[in-house]
Scaffold this active site. Structure first.
Site, PDB file in Angstrom:
ATOM      1  N   SER A  40       0.808  -1.234   0.000  1.00 47.26           N
ATOM      2  CA  SER A  40       0.000   0.000   0.000  1.00 47.26           C
ATOM      3  C   SER A  40       0.836   1.276   0.000  1.00 47.26           C
ATOM      4  O   SER A  40       0.315   2.341  -0.313  1.00 47.26           O
ATOM      5  CB  SER A  40      -0.923   0.018   1.218  1.00 47.26           C
ATOM      6  OG  SER A  40      -0.166   0.019   2.407  1.00 47.26           O
ATOM      7  N   ASP A 330      -4.132   8.054   7.340  1.00 39.57           N
ATOM      8  CA  ASP A 330      -4.942   7.138   8.147  1.00 39.57           C
ATOM      9  C   ASP A 330      -4.004   6.462   9.142  1.00 39.57           C
ATOM     10  O   ASP A 330      -2.829   6.810   9.218  1.00 39.57           O
ATOM     11  CB  ASP A 330      -5.762   6.164   7.263  1.00 39.57           C
ATOM     12  CG  ASP A 330      -4.908   5.120   6.556  1.00 39.57           C
ATOM     13  OD1 ASP A 330      -3.716   4.961   6.904  1.00 39.57           O
ATOM     14  OD2 ASP A 330      -5.437   4.460   5.632  1.00 39.57           O
ATOM     15  N   HIS A 333      -0.991   4.939   7.098  1.00 37.60           N
ATOM     16  CA  HIS A 333      -0.422   5.473   5.857  1.00 37.60           C
ATOM     17  C   HIS A 333      -0.182   6.973   5.916  1.00 37.60           C
ATOM     18  O   HIS A 333      -0.984   7.710   6.482  1.00 37.60           O
ATOM     19  CB  HIS A 333      -1.363   5.160   4.687  1.00 37.60           C
ATOM     20  CG  HIS A 333      -1.632   3.695   4.518  1.00 37.60           C
ATOM     21  ND1 HIS A 333      -2.787   3.101   4.941  1.00 37.60           N
ATOM     22  CD2 HIS A 333      -0.874   2.710   3.978  1.00 37.60           C
ATOM     23  CE1 HIS A 333      -2.735   1.801   4.671  1.00 37.60           C
ATOM     24  NE2 HIS A 333      -1.583   1.536   4.096  1.00 37.60           N
TER      25      HIS A 333
END
Ligand SMILES: *[C@@H]1O[C@H](CO)[C@@H](O)[C@H](O)[C@H]1NC(C)=O
Length: 355
Positions: A40, A330, A333
């Site tokens: 990610s 978040d 991240h």
């Protein structure tokens, strides 16, 4: 000695030519494409197309992206490969391979095979049913075939050889797998697990090399113990950074560095480079105000302590209004601003290495 103007001009031409030859021989000259593998930290939307709950193609993700569009990037805006692509004079964002709105013509200047939630370890990808690393390579082989079909052998080989490849993963192997489920912990000590992962990384790099890849930048781990989610669960550490996890990151990076250095000496014409992402990330966590950040312990989205993917929703009134004040978007991240700072630093260090 009297050098005439003509000679001086000739000298200039010679020096300039030498300079241009030197520049064109640099691994960073004439980069035709940026090609991405990983998790990610670099996924630009492949998970949108697979059956996993780990997605981010909804608001408020992407609210600072071009057009305020959620793309499947785990951030409010762009991720590092997008900035790197732009720095090489290519597209301002790198499309996801599984996105059907792009064709091989688009992918010829950049493509992303990364999948949020994946790791070096097959067992890590299995946790959230995402694309395992071996499958990212299968997609890459399919991409090579399409490239050859479209551009012909010679041009395709040139793109493959001259492209800059990025590889960023490893965090999930520890934080979504090793420290969460007993499976790997009963098999390996943490040091053994690091070695296991570095072994997979080595095979992966060798396989890429065998497929014609020559310029590859590898990002190890950042201070993973300082991600807001890890602070939240660090109850005995009073919600500070989890030092054990940061130490794992440092020792993993050291092993990765050593392996990459060895391959660099062994594989002819390979330019393999491990980025210094840990250092810059660590500095901005320790000195957020130096970079204009106001919040580092919590993320922008929702309560900023545990939410990511579907838990980071547009309905939550707590989501911050200005993500550029936050290091994290978040609970897991970074914000676009953090991504930009990290990328600038990584590219600057890379140029210093080549100078
Ligand atoms: C991961 O799975 C693939 C496909 O089943 C397999 O080929 C590969 O050997 C596995 N990797 C490791 C390190 O076990």
């Amino acid at each position: 000695m009297n050098m005439g103007h003509k000679n001086i001009a000739a000298l200039w031409v010679l020096l300039l030519t030498k300079f241009l030859v030197a520049v064109s021989q640099s691994p960073l000259a004439n980069v035709p494409a940026v090609i991405v593998f990983g998790d990610s930290s670099v996924d630009s939307g492949n998970n949108n197309k697979i059956a996993t709950i780990l997605k981010s193609n909804f608001k408020p993700y992407g609210r600072d992206f071009d057009g305020g569009r959620p793309t499947g990037r785990f951030s409010n805006g762009r991720v590092p490969p997008d900035f790197i692509s732009e720095a090489f004079g290519l597209k301002s964002s790198v499309p996801a391979y599984l996105d059907p709105t792009y064709t091989i013509k688009d992918f010829a200047t950049g493509v992303c095979f990364a999948s949020a939630g994946t790791g070096y370890d097959n067992a890590t990808a299995a946790v959230l049913n995402v694309i395992p690393l071996w499958k990212e390579i299968e997609y890459y082989k399919e991409y090579q075939a399409k490239l050859r079909g479209y551009f012909g052998e010679e041009k395709a080989n040139e793109i493959i050889r001259e492209a800059v490849y990025l590889m960023s993963l490893g965090t999930n192997d520890f934080l979504e797998n090793y420290y969460v489920f007993p499976g790997r912990r009963t098999e390996f000590t943490v040091a053994q697990y690091e070695d296991f992962l570095v072994g997979i990384a080595e095979n992966f790099i060798r396989e890429l090399y065998g497929l014609g890849v020559r310029k590859l930048a590898i990002t190890g781990l950042v201070p993973i113990g300082c991600l807001p989610l890890e602070r939240l669960t660090n109850i005995f550490g009073h919600h500070g950074c989890n030092q054990e996890y940061n130490n794992v990151a440092l020792s993993f990076n050291k092993k990765l560095d050593k392996m990459v250095g060895r391959l660099n000496r062994e594989l002819p014409q390979a330019f393999l480079y491990t980025t210094k992402a840990y250092d810059i990330f660590n500095d901005l966590i320790k000195n957020p105000s130096k970079y204009g950040f106001e919040v580092v312990e919590k993320a922008c989205c929702s309560t900023g302590t545990f939410e990511m993917s579907y838990l980071c929703t547009d309905e939550n009134p707590l989501t911050c209004s200005d993500a550029s004040k936050y290091v994290f978007w978040d609970a897991f991240h970074p914000t676009e601003k953090t991504n930009r700072i990290i990328t600038d630093y990584v590219l600057q260090k890379l140029r210093e290495t080549l100078a």
